[in-house]
Design an enzyme around this catalytic site. Structure first.
Site, short mmCIF file in Angstrom:
data_model
loop_
_atom_site.label_atom_id
_atom_site.label_comp_id
_atom_site.label_asym_id
_atom_site.label_seq_id
_atom_site.Cartn_x
_atom_site.Cartn_y
_atom_site.Cartn_z
N HIS A 10 0.84 -1.20 0.00
CA HIS A 10 0.00 0.00 0.00
C HIS A 10 0.87 1.26 0.00
CE1 HIS A 10 -3.63 -2.27 0.76
NE2 HIS A 10 -3.19 -2.74 1.90
N ARG A 71 -3.53 3.42 0.11
CA ARG A 71 -3.55 3.07 1.53
C ARG A 71 -4.94 2.57 1.91
NH1 ARG A 71 -1.15 6.87 6.35
NH2 ARG A 71 -1.40 5.36 8.04
N HIS A 223 -3.85 -10.97 5.15
CA HIS A 223 -3.49 -11.16 6.56
C HIS A 223 -3.56 -12.64 6.93
CE1 HIS A 223 -5.80 -7.28 6.02
NE2 HIS A 223 -4.54 -6.90 6.08
N GLU A 284 2.42 -6.40 3.15
CA GLU A 284 1.61 -5.25 3.55
C GLU A 284 2.48 -4.06 3.99
OE1 GLU A 284 -2.68 -4.56 5.81
OE2 GLU A 284 -1.21 -5.87 6.73
N ARG A 290 4.86 -1.75 12.13
CA ARG A 290 6.09 -1.22 11.56
C ARG A 290 7.31 -1.38 12.47
NH1 ARG A 290 4.26 4.33 8.40
NH2 ARG A 290 2.24 3.57 7.68
#
Length: 341
Positions: A10, A71, A223, A284, A290
């Site tokens: 994204h 996003r 996911h 992702e 992060r």
């Protein structure tokens, strides 16, 4: 040689003028006025946003290419009306198109759709066709809950969705089932809403017979498939109770899971439970998680290393990294073949 193709990326680092325009657009809608014109975003601003983020990480982590979409949390279909959603979708998709134009060897476009909750899917059909036929995109993100966390839309097997499915089949492009931001205070967006929606989507597909009507329709449930692999016995049992065929025939020629699972035991489970042919490499990044895992010293979303560590053969690893994504995204396969890959 195996290409490493990330099916799930994204543009979470879009230039600030783009984000500021979105805030101005939302404020204008609330005030009942026209939004300002979309700002000029320079190529240099795009390069700066990409080269220090996604492009750097792709190279550092050993991937070759990313299927790149707007996003997800910012799609926000529940904000404004259909006109707001159409304008925002076009702006986001055009920006993805510019990224692809600047880095065609690394990024391939996947579009968002203007799924305003009160509207039908006509505008989404039109935007999908524009992005595929004019911008060269190879797939789309489809939100099963455009209302943002209340699940008031009909299930994915309902005829409400058929216009977009017909266009997807006509264009031979798949959809990643991906919700957006949550406006439900009881559902944290990335920790609860995303995983719940992935799981709900799979159960909806079990209850229906969608692929009887659309045998070439293809979905990626991201996911890692939500909770599905962990509860695979439950879903096999429910399919049996509902007098549905075995899941291998009922769904798994059309449904695929990515590897956006952020620890080794989770990937191990996914690969143990789900057939290799149904697993696509995805990270992702830069996305939901992060930080660095304190138990490994590596980034949570560096998912390639989990695949590298799986006790599988070269053929299976090739399928996860490249073969499956080329099969699920035929337009990507044609693009790569045109480059001699």
């Amino acid at each position: 040689m195996t290409l490493v193709i990330d099916c799930h990326g994204h543009y979470t680092t879009a230039p600030e003028p783009h984000n500021a325009w979105r805030e101005a657009q939302k404020a204008a809608f609330k005030a009942g006025s026209a939004p300002p014109p979309y700002p000029a975003v320079s190529d240099d601003a795009i390069r700066e946003s990409i080269e220090q983020n996604q492009l750097r990480l792709i190279r550092e982590r050993g991937a070759d290419m990313t299927l790149f979409s707007p996003r997800a949390s910012a799609m926000a279909h529940h904000v404004g009306d259909e006109a707001v959603s159409v304008a925002w979708s076009r702006a986001c998709n055009d920006l993805i198109g510019r990224v692809v134009g600047l880095y065609p060897e690394t990024f391939v476009g996947v579009c968002m759709l203007p799924q305003s909750p009160a509207a039908d899917l006509a505008a989404s059909v039109a935007e999908l066709e524009r992005c595929v036929t004019e911008l060269g995109f190879v797939g789309c993100n489809l939100n099963p809950d455009p209302g943002g966390g209340h699940f008031r839309h009909p299930p994915l097997t309902d005829r409400y969705w058929y216009p977009i499915y017909e266009k997807m089949c006509d264009l031979d492009v798949p959809a990643m089932i991906h919700v957006s931001g949550s406006c439900n205070p009881g559902l944290h967006a990335t920790g609860a809403y995303y995983i719940a929606a992935d799981t709900i989507a799979f159960m909806q597909l079990i209850e229906g017979d969608l692929f009887r009507d659309f045998p070439t329709l293809r979905f990626i449930i991201p996911h890692g498939g939500g909770a599905v692999p962990y509860h695979w016995g439950r879903y096999r049992g429910l399919a049996d109770m509902l007098k549905k065929p075995d899941l291998a025939k009922h769904l798994m020629n059309n449904v695929f899971f990515d590897t956006c699972v952020y620890h080794q035991p989770g990937i191990d489970l996914l690969a143990d439970v789900i057939d290799t042919k149904n697993i696509l490499f995805g990270s992702e990044m830069v996305g939901a998680v992060r930080g660095i895992d304190p138990t490994t010293g590596r980034y949570f979303d560096d998912t390639k290393r989990y695949i590298d560590a799986l006790p599988i053969g070269d053929a299976e690893r090739h399928a996860i990294f490249e073969g499956n994504v080329r099969r699920v995204f035929p337009r990507l396969d044609a693009l790569l073949k045109g480059r001699g890959l």
